[in-house]
Design an enzyme around this catalytic site. Sequence first.
Site, PDB file in Angstrom:
ATOM      1  N   ASP A 189      56.395  17.125  25.208  1.00 31.33           N
ATOM      2  CA  ASP A 189      56.388  18.584  25.223  1.00 31.33           C
ATOM      3  C   ASP A 189      57.486  19.055  26.151  1.00 31.33           C
ATOM      4  OD1 ASP A 189      55.050  21.299  24.801  1.00 31.33           O
ATOM      5  OD2 ASP A 189      54.955  21.119  26.977  1.00 31.33           O
ATOM      6  N   ASP A 219      58.629  22.689  20.188  1.00 31.46           N
ATOM      7  CA  ASP A 219      58.830  22.037  21.478  1.00 31.46           C
ATOM      8  C   ASP A 219      57.938  20.815  21.693  1.00 31.46           C
ATOM      9  OD1 ASP A 219      56.470  23.403  21.630  1.00 31.46           O
ATOM     10  OD2 ASP A 219      56.891  24.429  23.521  1.00 31.46           O
ATOM     11  N   GLU A 220      57.281  20.352  20.642  1.00 35.88           N
ATOM     12  CA  GLU A 220      56.351  19.240  20.809  1.00 35.88           C
ATOM     13  C   GLU A 220      56.459  18.265  19.634  1.00 35.88           C
ATOM     14  OE1 GLU A 220      51.547  18.914  21.444  1.00 35.88           O
ATOM     15  OE2 GLU A 220      52.635  20.564  22.411  1.00 35.88           O
TER      16      GLU A 220
END
Length: 251
Positions: free
Chosen positions: A10, A107-108
């Site tokens: 993340d 974002d992950e």
Amino acid sequence: MKKRAILCFDLKSFYASVECALRNLNPYTTPLVVADPARAGSIVLAVSPYLRAKGYPSRMRLYEVNKVKDLIIARPRMQTYLDYALKVIDIYLDYVSEEDLFVYSIDEVFLDVTNYLNYYRLSKEELAGKILKEIYSKLFLYATCGIGENMLLAKLALDLESKKSKNYLAVWNYEDIKTKLWPVSPLSKMWGIGERMERNLAQLGIVTVYDLAHYNVNVLRKLFGVIGVELYHHANGRDLSKIQDQNKLKA
């Protein structure tokens, strides 16, 4: 259950951290928010780790934070954030093939590095740390990583431990379920359980993951259907999903 080496990465406060990187600023010492500066009532899309540590959450109104000293208000640049996300994915793809990478959000991501550890001659923790360092050295972005023996445990390690870890890493294996997963409360802290489900489970006397893991699965099935059964298995750390299968479903 087969043991795999799953890494869940993340990017910390992604939008705000990109804005700090573009300004050559440290996101841990910089009061920065991503929002439309033209309207005091605009929604804040992201706050820097510095402001988050001060208790300011994302998704507040700009006027709730605009009294912070030396505040930087960055206008959202979605294409820029997407470009950065793609650059990070390119780093991941330096280590694994596309079939072993699953993009969960901008974002992950999840990486299945089970078949790469012997090749790199690294432990899963060492490989995760190497990737974290490369993300920072190339893009000046901080990331965290949860490491688990399935996708669920990797995600839980990320959400519940790695973000508080000094080295941004956390490892959850099957033998950690009793000591790390079962004590979790409130239940909404666990991936997949929202506040509404938390209230429904509380009416049954289920207030910790331990309670959920030891509840009658047939009752959970009757009350909540397939979701109830899934929650029961997740409370016991069971997750048979594979990154490769998730990618096939996307295709």
